[in-house]
Design a protein around this motif. Structure first.
Motif, short mmCIF file in Angstrom:
data_model
loop_
_atom_site.label_atom_id
_atom_site.label_comp_id
_atom_site.label_asym_id
_atom_site.label_seq_id
_atom_site.Cartn_x
_atom_site.Cartn_y
_atom_site.Cartn_z
N GLN A 23 46.74 79.77 -25.79
CA GLN A 23 48.12 80.26 -25.86
C GLN A 23 49.11 79.10 -25.75
O GLN A 23 50.14 79.09 -26.39
N ARG A 24 48.80 78.11 -24.92
CA ARG A 24 49.69 76.95 -24.80
C ARG A 24 49.63 76.09 -26.06
O ARG A 24 50.64 75.60 -26.53
N SER A 25 48.43 75.91 -26.58
CA SER A 25 48.26 75.07 -27.78
C SER A 25 48.97 75.66 -28.99
O SER A 25 49.55 74.93 -29.79
N GLN A 26 48.96 76.98 -29.12
CA GLN A 26 49.61 77.64 -30.25
C GLN A 26 51.12 77.46 -30.20
O GLN A 26 51.80 77.59 -31.22
N ARG A 27 51.66 77.18 -29.04
CA ARG A 27 53.10 77.06 -28.86
C ARG A 27 53.55 75.62 -28.63
O ARG A 27 54.59 75.37 -28.04
N LEU A 28 52.79 74.68 -29.11
CA LEU A 28 53.05 73.26 -28.90
C LEU A 28 54.44 72.82 -29.35
O LEU A 28 55.07 71.99 -28.71
N LEU A 29 54.96 73.40 -30.41
CA LEU A 29 56.27 73.00 -30.94
C LEU A 29 57.43 73.81 -30.36
O LEU A 29 58.59 73.52 -30.64
N TRP A 30 57.15 74.79 -29.56
CA TRP A 30 58.21 75.65 -29.03
C TRP A 30 59.22 74.94 -28.14
O TRP A 30 60.41 75.23 -28.23
N PRO A 31 58.81 74.04 -27.24
CA PRO A 31 59.81 73.41 -26.36
C PRO A 31 60.96 72.76 -27.12
O PRO A 31 62.12 72.96 -26.77
N LYS A 32 60.65 72.02 -28.16
CA LYS A 32 61.69 71.35 -28.94
C LYS A 32 62.65 72.38 -29.54
O LYS A 32 63.88 72.22 -29.46
N ALA A 33 62.11 73.44 -30.12
CA ALA A 33 62.96 74.47 -30.74
C ALA A 33 63.83 75.17 -29.70
O ALA A 33 65.01 75.44 -29.94
N ILE A 34 63.29 75.44 -28.53
CA ILE A 34 64.06 76.11 -27.48
C ILE A 34 65.17 75.20 -26.97
O ILE A 34 66.31 75.63 -26.81
N ILE A 35 64.85 73.95 -26.73
CA ILE A 35 65.86 72.99 -26.25
C ILE A 35 66.97 72.84 -27.27
O ILE A 35 68.16 72.85 -26.92
N GLU A 36 66.62 72.72 -28.55
CA GLU A 36 67.62 72.53 -29.60
C GLU A 36 68.47 73.78 -29.84
O GLU A 36 69.57 73.68 -30.36
N ASN A 37 67.96 74.96 -29.47
CA ASN A 37 68.69 76.20 -29.73
C ASN A 37 69.25 76.86 -28.48
O ASN A 37 69.59 78.04 -28.49
N GLU A 38 69.39 76.10 -27.43
CA GLU A 38 70.00 76.63 -26.20
C GLU A 38 71.46 76.21 -26.19
O GLU A 38 71.75 75.04 -26.29
N PRO A 39 72.43 77.09 -26.10
CA PRO A 39 72.27 78.54 -26.04
C PRO A 39 71.88 79.11 -27.40
O PRO A 39 72.32 78.62 -28.42
N CYS A 40 71.08 80.15 -27.35
CA CYS A 40 70.57 80.75 -28.58
C CYS A 40 71.70 81.47 -29.33
O CYS A 40 72.34 82.37 -28.78
N PRO A 41 71.95 81.10 -30.58
CA PRO A 41 73.04 81.71 -31.35
C PRO A 41 72.65 83.03 -32.01
O PRO A 41 73.45 83.66 -32.65
N HIS A 42 71.41 83.45 -31.85
CA HIS A 42 70.91 84.64 -32.54
C HIS A 42 70.65 85.76 -31.53
O HIS A 42 70.46 85.51 -30.34
#
Length: 116
Positions: A23-42
């Motif tokens: 589950q962690r390996s499948q989400r390897l790229l998520w931290p970057k996307a979350i950091i870049e989209n905080e606050p979430c505009p969607h």
């Protein structure tokens, strides 16, 4: 950064073991996307919830970014001149998830005007 793809397990003898976690390996790229989209505009994800806690060991402020819908958290540490990425992980521990969900409820109660 093995902690991004491995789950920590404390053994009975007190040693700590890190096992690869799918589950962690499948989400390897998520931290970057979350950091870049905080606050979430969607409104697709019910937002990214953010709060700060003091790390009792390092005494630094840690910012947690929690994506409730997908049970994922990113932990950053605020240093004098930069942000340090600590970890990001899928929250599969029910007790930990309950704690995060309670924090989200607290945030929503304090700032209802900011929640969509």
């Amino acid at each position: 950064f093995y902690h991004i793809i491995c789950k920590k397990q404390e053994l009975p003898d007190g040693t700590i073991k890190f096992d690869p976690n799918q589950q962690r390996s499948q989400r390897l790229l998520w931290p970057k996307a979350i950091i870049e989209n905080e606050p979430c505009p969607h409104s697709c994800c019910d937002g990214i919830y953010k709060w700060t806690e003091k790390n009792p060991i390092s005494k630094h402020d840690r910012t947690l970014l929690y994506l409730k819908k997908y049970k994922y958290v990113v932990v950053l540490e605020n240093r004098p001149n930069y942000w340090l990425f600590i970890t990001g992980y899928y929250v599969d521990n029910p007790k930990k998830k309950k704690g995060f969900d309670m924090k989200v409820k607290e945030i929503k109660q304090k700032t209802p005007h900011l929640i969509k």
